[in-house]
Design a protein around this motif. Structure first.
Motif, PDB file in Angstrom:
ATOM      1  N   LEU A  38       0.850  -1.189   0.000  1.00  0.00           N
ATOM      2  CA  LEU A  38       0.000   0.000   0.000  1.00  0.00           C
ATOM      3  C   LEU A  38       0.884   1.236   0.000  1.00  0.00           C
ATOM      4  O   LEU A  38       1.797   1.349   0.819  1.00  0.00           O
ATOM      5  N   VAL A  39       0.632   2.148  -0.929  1.00  0.00           N
ATOM      6  CA  VAL A  39       1.458   3.355  -1.036  1.00  0.00           C
ATOM      7  C   VAL A  39       0.578   4.593  -0.949  1.00  0.00           C
ATOM      8  O   VAL A  39      -0.461   4.693  -1.615  1.00  0.00           O
ATOM      9  N   LEU A  40       1.009   5.521  -0.124  1.00  0.00           N
ATOM     10  CA  LEU A  40       0.364   6.833  -0.030  1.00  0.00           C
ATOM     11  C   LEU A  40       1.109   7.789  -0.944  1.00  0.00           C
ATOM     12  O   LEU A  40       2.333   7.952  -0.819  1.00  0.00           O
ATOM     13  N   LEU A  61      -7.777   3.164  -3.243  1.00  0.00           N
ATOM     14  CA  LEU A  61      -8.511   2.900  -2.008  1.00  0.00           C
ATOM     15  C   LEU A  61      -9.109   4.162  -1.410  1.00  0.00           C
ATOM     16  O   LEU A  61     -10.117   4.116  -0.703  1.00  0.00           O
ATOM     17  N   GLY A  62      -8.498   5.292  -1.682  1.00  0.00           N
ATOM     18  CA  GLY A  62      -9.002   6.557  -1.165  1.00  0.00           C
ATOM     19  C   GLY A  62      -8.189   7.710  -1.692  1.00  0.00           C
ATOM     20  O   GLY A  62      -6.991   7.570  -1.945  1.00  0.00           O
ATOM     21  N   GLU A  63      -8.829   8.841  -1.898  1.00  0.00           N
ATOM     22  CA  GLU A  63      -8.104  10.026  -2.368  1.00  0.00           C
ATOM     23  C   GLU A  63      -8.772  11.291  -1.852  1.00  0.00           C
ATOM     24  O   GLU A  63      -9.941  11.287  -1.449  1.00  0.00           O
ATOM     25  N   ALA A  64      -8.028  12.375  -1.882  1.00  0.00           N
ATOM     26  CA  ALA A  64      -8.539  13.679  -1.478  1.00  0.00           C
ATOM     27  C   ALA A  64      -7.740  14.748  -2.197  1.00  0.00           C
ATOM     28  O   ALA A  64      -6.577  14.536  -2.547  1.00  0.00           O
ATOM     29  N   ILE A  65      -8.367  15.893  -2.439  1.00  0.00           N
ATOM     30  CA  ILE A  65      -7.683  16.987  -3.131  1.00  0.00           C
ATOM     31  C   ILE A  65      -8.239  18.322  -2.673  1.00  0.00           C
ATOM     32  O   ILE A  65      -9.443  18.453  -2.414  1.00  0.00           O
ATOM     33  N   SER A 102      -9.623   5.645   2.614  1.00  0.00           N
ATOM     34  CA  SER A 102      -9.093   4.332   2.247  1.00  0.00           C
ATOM     35  C   SER A 102      -9.220   3.315   3.378  1.00  0.00           C
ATOM     36  O   SER A 102      -9.012   2.118   3.170  1.00  0.00           O
ATOM     37  N   GLU A 103      -9.525   3.817   4.587  1.00  0.00           N
ATOM     38  CA  GLU A 103      -9.607   2.970   5.783  1.00  0.00           C
ATOM     39  C   GLU A 103      -8.283   2.246   6.027  1.00  0.00           C
ATOM     40  O   GLU A 103      -8.241   1.088   6.448  1.00  0.00           O
ATOM     41  N   VAL A 104      -7.197   2.975   5.726  1.00  0.00           N
ATOM     42  CA  VAL A 104      -5.851   2.456   5.942  1.00  0.00           C
ATOM     43  C   VAL A 104      -5.168   3.316   6.992  1.00  0.00           C
ATOM     44  O   VAL A 104      -5.233   4.544   6.940  1.00  0.00           O
ATOM     45  N   SER A 105      -4.523   2.691   7.949  1.00  0.00           N
ATOM     46  CA  SER A 105      -3.794   3.439   8.971  1.00  0.00           C
ATOM     47  C   SER A 105      -2.355   3.633   8.514  1.00  0.00           C
ATOM     48  O   SER A 105      -1.842   2.855   7.694  1.00  0.00           O
TER      49      SER A 105
END
Length: 336
Positions: A38-40, A61-65, A102-105
């Motif tokens: 998993l990469v941010l 999995l998730g994004e924001a801008i 993304s529900e990733v910590s």
């Protein structure tokens, strides 16, 4: 801490301390095994602050801008110090929103990919010179989008702008000369219509249409020569050559159509990302991070080794060789 740092853009330098502190706040467990990498990805190369979490299968999995468009419209273009400050103010929130979506910590991340090059280039000032921010239909649009929108209402044949560098038989692009010609034309039309700079010309749509067509033809011809050169030297497979067009300019559908004419004429396939992925986003940075993580390239274990570069050369420079080949490009009918 594992940080991937070689992607397609650059953190504004005055933001370094803030970004270092923020990255340093993450707690990683490098020895812990996860089913998927998993990469941010964090993107701050220009005027938007973006982040996304992508897995090694390419799933977003998730994004924001956070868009800075509204702020920069008021000044008629991007002012780097303003963009820097807005990145500082929004980066932490945007990253947290992407992680939440993304529900990733942070402890589950394999790496963080950030933009480091190239630096912010000078923006073209035509969307600004036509004062399109005052046009009711274009007041909330960025410069390129406003030109494309207004051009649909104009007649490109009312103005004759010649594509730059027509005698130079290479693949270089240049827009400075064209910008000067356009600026002179706008000044002339302002005098003819008896209006001051900053007011909307009655011919603004026609100018936008002519400018867009000229730029598209310039890009198409230089790209056409590049394809012909590569085919001549056996650098492309005859039956499966692909032209990939990405980045902000690729979101312009008119330019895409011009390049499609070129690929049809050269038996190539044109491949363009969705328009929303052509502009600033964290997804492209995260995926670049996934690719580099697989290859074991550009990996750092702390923030001390991050370096920012103003230029981003791709491969070996063969522009001199291309010029010496002096390939004549067949004329194509640009019916767009």
């Amino acid at each position: 801490m594992l940080i991937l740092n070689k992607t397609a853009g650059v953190f504004f330098k005055p933001s370094r301390r803030k970004i270092y502190e923020f990255l340093g706040s993450f707690h990683f467990h490098p020895g812990k095994l996860f089913l998927h990498k998993l990469v941010l990805g964090i993107e701050t190369s220009c005027d938007d602050t973006a982040a996304a979490v992508v897995d090694e299968a390419g799933n977003v999995l998730g994004e924001a801008i956070h868009s800075q468009t509204e702020v920069h419209l008021k000044t008629g273009g991007i002012i780097p110090p303003v963009a820097q400050q807005l990145h500082r103010e929004n980066i932490q929130r945007i990253v947290q929103e992407a992680l939440s979506a993304s529900e990733v910590s942070p402890s589950e991340l394999s790496a963080i990919a950030t933009t480091i090059k190239p630096g912010l280039a000078l923006s073209l000032g035509v969307a600004r010179r036509l004062s399109l921010i005052k046009h009711p239909e274009c007041s909330t649009m960025s410069g390129g989008k406003a030109i494309e929108h207004l051009a649909k209402q104009g007649n490109r044949l009312h103005f004759d702008f010649q594509p730059p560098m027509q005698r130079a038989k290479n693949c270089d692009f240049s827009f400075s000369g064209l910008q000067h010609v356009i600026d002179k034309m706008i000044m002339q039309k302002e005098k003819e219509e008896g209006i001051e700079q900053g007011q909307i010309l009655s011919s603004a749509a026609d100018i936008a249409a002519a400018v867009q067509h000229t730029v598209a033809c310039h890009i198409a011809k230089r790209t056409h020569r590049a394809i012909l050169f590569c085919k001549q030297r056996g650098l492309l497979r005859p039956s499966s050559a692909v032209l990939v067009v990405s980045g902000g300019v690729a979101s312009n559908l008119y330019i895409r159509k011009a390049l499609e004419i070129v690929t049809n004429a050269t038996q190539c396939t044109l491949l363009c990302p969705p328009a929303r992925l052509c502009t600033d986003n964290g997804i492209m940075i995260a995926w670049n991070g996934v690719e580099r993580l697989r290859a074991g390239l550009g990996i750092l274990h702390n923030t001390e080794g991050i370096r920012y570069e103003p230029k981003c050369p791709l491969g070996v420079d063969i522009s001199k060789e291309v010029g010496e080949a002096a390939i004549k490009v067949p004329r194509l009918k640009m019916k767009i």
